[in-house]
Motif scaffolding. Sequence first.
Motif, PDB file in Angstrom:
ATOM      1  N   UNK A 343     -28.422  56.225  71.117  1.00 34.50           N
ATOM      2  CA  UNK A 343     -27.487  57.340  70.911  1.00 34.50           C
ATOM      3  C   UNK A 343     -26.035  56.828  71.045  1.00 34.50           C
ATOM      4  N   UNK A 344     -25.826  55.961  72.055  1.00 36.10           N
ATOM      5  CA  UNK A 344     -24.476  55.402  72.269  1.00 36.10           C
ATOM      6  C   UNK A 344     -24.022  54.623  71.029  1.00 36.10           C
ATOM      7  N   UNK A 345     -24.965  53.879  70.430  1.00 35.98           N
ATOM      8  CA  UNK A 345     -24.601  53.120  69.217  1.00 35.98           C
ATOM      9  C   UNK A 345     -24.159  54.067  68.104  1.00 35.98           C
ATOM     10  N   UNK A 349     -20.452  54.256  66.555  1.00 37.82           N
ATOM     11  CA  UNK A 349     -20.285  54.039  65.114  1.00 37.82           C
ATOM     12  C   UNK A 349     -19.380  55.116  64.515  1.00 37.82           C
ATOM     13  N   UNK A 350     -19.577  56.359  64.939  1.00 38.59           N
ATOM     14  CA  UNK A 350     -18.745  57.465  64.431  1.00 38.59           C
ATOM     15  C   UNK A 350     -17.294  57.302  64.899  1.00 38.59           C
ATOM     16  N   UNK A 356     -11.058  54.933  66.184  1.00 42.46           N
ATOM     17  CA  UNK A 356     -10.797  55.032  67.626  1.00 42.46           C
ATOM     18  C   UNK A 356     -11.340  53.769  68.297  1.00 42.46           C
ATOM     19  N   UNK A 357     -10.529  53.163  69.139  1.00 49.14           N
ATOM     20  CA  UNK A 357     -10.938  51.905  69.776  1.00 49.14           C
ATOM     21  C   UNK A 357     -11.976  52.206  70.854  1.00 49.14           C
ATOM     22  N   UNK A 358     -13.172  51.719  70.641  1.00 49.51           N
ATOM     23  CA  UNK A 358     -14.284  52.092  71.518  1.00 49.51           C
ATOM     24  C   UNK A 358     -15.074  50.868  71.945  1.00 49.51           C
ATOM     25  N   UNK A 359     -15.304  50.765  73.238  1.00 54.45           N
ATOM     26  CA  UNK A 359     -16.157  49.704  73.756  1.00 54.45           C
ATOM     27  C   UNK A 359     -17.414  50.372  74.313  1.00 54.45           C
ATOM     28  N   UNK A 360     -18.545  49.708  74.178  1.00 51.51           N
ATOM     29  CA  UNK A 360     -19.801  50.324  74.608  1.00 51.51           C
ATOM     30  C   UNK A 360     -20.456  49.432  75.659  1.00 51.51           C
ATOM     31  N   UNK A 410     -21.338  66.753  70.975  1.00 46.40           N
ATOM     32  CA  UNK A 410     -21.218  65.487  70.242  1.00 46.40           C
ATOM     33  C   UNK A 410     -20.530  65.703  68.892  1.00 46.40           C
ATOM     34  N   UNK A 411     -20.823  66.813  68.290  1.00 43.76           N
ATOM     35  CA  UNK A 411     -20.284  67.086  66.959  1.00 43.76           C
ATOM     36  C   UNK A 411     -18.759  67.306  66.979  1.00 43.76           C
TER      37      UNK A 411
END
Length: 419
Positions: A343-345, A349-350, A356-360, A410-411
Motif C-alpha cells: 500500500x505504501x508503494x 507512487x501517486x 511531491x518529494x517522498x521517502x518510504x 487516501x483519495x
Amino acid sequence: MGTKTIVRVKGTQDFLDLTLFSFIVRQFEQHVLLYHFEEIETPILEHVELFRRSLGIYTDVVSKEMFLIDAHGEQDEQLCLRPEATAPTMRVFLEQQPLLPWKVYSYGPMFRYERPQKGRYRQFHQLNMEVVGSSSISQDSQLITMLDRFFHENLTLNNYALQLNFLGSYADRENYLKVLRAFLDGVNGICKTCQERKEKNILRIFDCKSPTCQELFEDAPTMVDHLSDESKKEWEQLQQELSLLSVTFSYNPRLVRGLDYYNKTVFEFTSDSLGAQNAFCGGGRYDQLANQLGSKQTYPALGAAIGIERLLLLLEPLRDTLALPQPKPLYVLMPLSEEQNSLALLIADALHAANLVTDTLLDGDSLKSMMRRANKMGAAYALIVGDQEQQAKTVLVKNMMTGDQEQVAQIDLINYLRR
Ligand code: AMP
C-alpha cells in the motif's frame, strides 16, 4: 577478517553535500548563457601528445604531473587523464570545425599529480570557458568582465583581486626572452631550479619561491616594456576597457602562468583568504594553440578556468548569506508492518507522480525509530499507514513541526498535502 578498509586515493575528495558545489555550477551556467556560451563535454581520457604539444614538455604539468594510463600495451596510444580543458577544447574545435566564433563552456574533473595541500588536489574540478576564432582584444575585456561579474554579483565575493599582465605577440615574447636571458646572464646567485628554468622554460623563474631569487628578479626587465607598437596599443586598450567597465585590476609583471601556450593577455583572480594556493581562476589568450596542435590555419582564441574547490573555500563562510536553493518539503511514508508495504508503494507512487518529494521507510522498524529518522531527515510530514488506516482507506498525517495529526482519506491525500 582483519583486512584494512580501503580509503580514498590521496589528493582526491568525496563530496557528500553538494549544495554549494551545485550552486556554483548552476550560477555559472546561468551567467555564461547570458553571454551566449554553449555547453560542451569532452572525454576525461586524451592522448598525452595533446598536452605535450600544447602545454609544452618542460612545464610541470606535462613533465611531472601527468596521470598516465596503461592503454593495454598499444604503443601509439599513450593516454592520460586530462590535466586541463583548453587543449581538449581546441582539439574538438579542430576536429568538428564549428561556426566561428565558437564560445563554449564545460565543467568536470581534472587530474594533476601534485603534492596535495589546502586547495590543491590530484583530482579537482574546473569550470572552463573558451572563445575560439576571435582576435579582438575587446573579447579579452569582455571575458574578464564576465568573470568579474560572476564572482562579484552571482557569488557575492569581495575579497579577491584581479591580476593582469600582457605577454605580447609571440614575436614580442621571443624578443623579450632574449632580453630576459641576457639579464639572467648578468646576475649571480639564482637557485639551481632557476638555472634549469633559464634553459628550458625561462618565464617560470618568476614563479620561484626563493627569497633570494625574488629579490634578484625585482630588477628584471618586464614584458610590457618590450612590446611592439601594435601590442602596446592592445595592452592600453585592454586596460582602458576594463576601467570603462569598472573592473578593478592590478598589473602584475611577474604573472606569466605556467603553461606554454599563452600570448598577449594573461590574468588570474586571487584571494588572500586561500593561503598559498591563492588563485581561483586563471586564463588568457592563446592565438597559436591551434597551430601547435597541427592546424595549418591560425585560430586566435582565449579562455579561462575556474577552480571549483577553491571557490568552495571562499564561499563556505558566506553560505548563510547565499541564495541557496531551498529543499522542497519532504514527506516520509511509514508502513507500520510489512503488510502495509505494498500500500505504501502505491501511495508513494501517486505522490511522486504529483511531484511531491517522498521517502518510504520499508525496513520494518518500530514507529518510534521511524519517527526519529524522519526527524533527522528534516521531514515536513510523516505519513503513517497501519492496519487501521489500511482498513479505513486513510493515512495518518502528522505535521512534524507542530505534532498535530489527522486521519486523511487516501483519495484526498495529495490535495490535503498541497494546500
Ligand atoms: P590552471 O589550469 O593551472 O590555470 O588552473 C586554473 C585554476 O584551476 C586555478 O586557478 C585553480 O583554481 C584550479 N586548480 C589548478 N590546479 C589545481 C589543483 N591541483 N587543485 C585544485 N585546484 C586547482
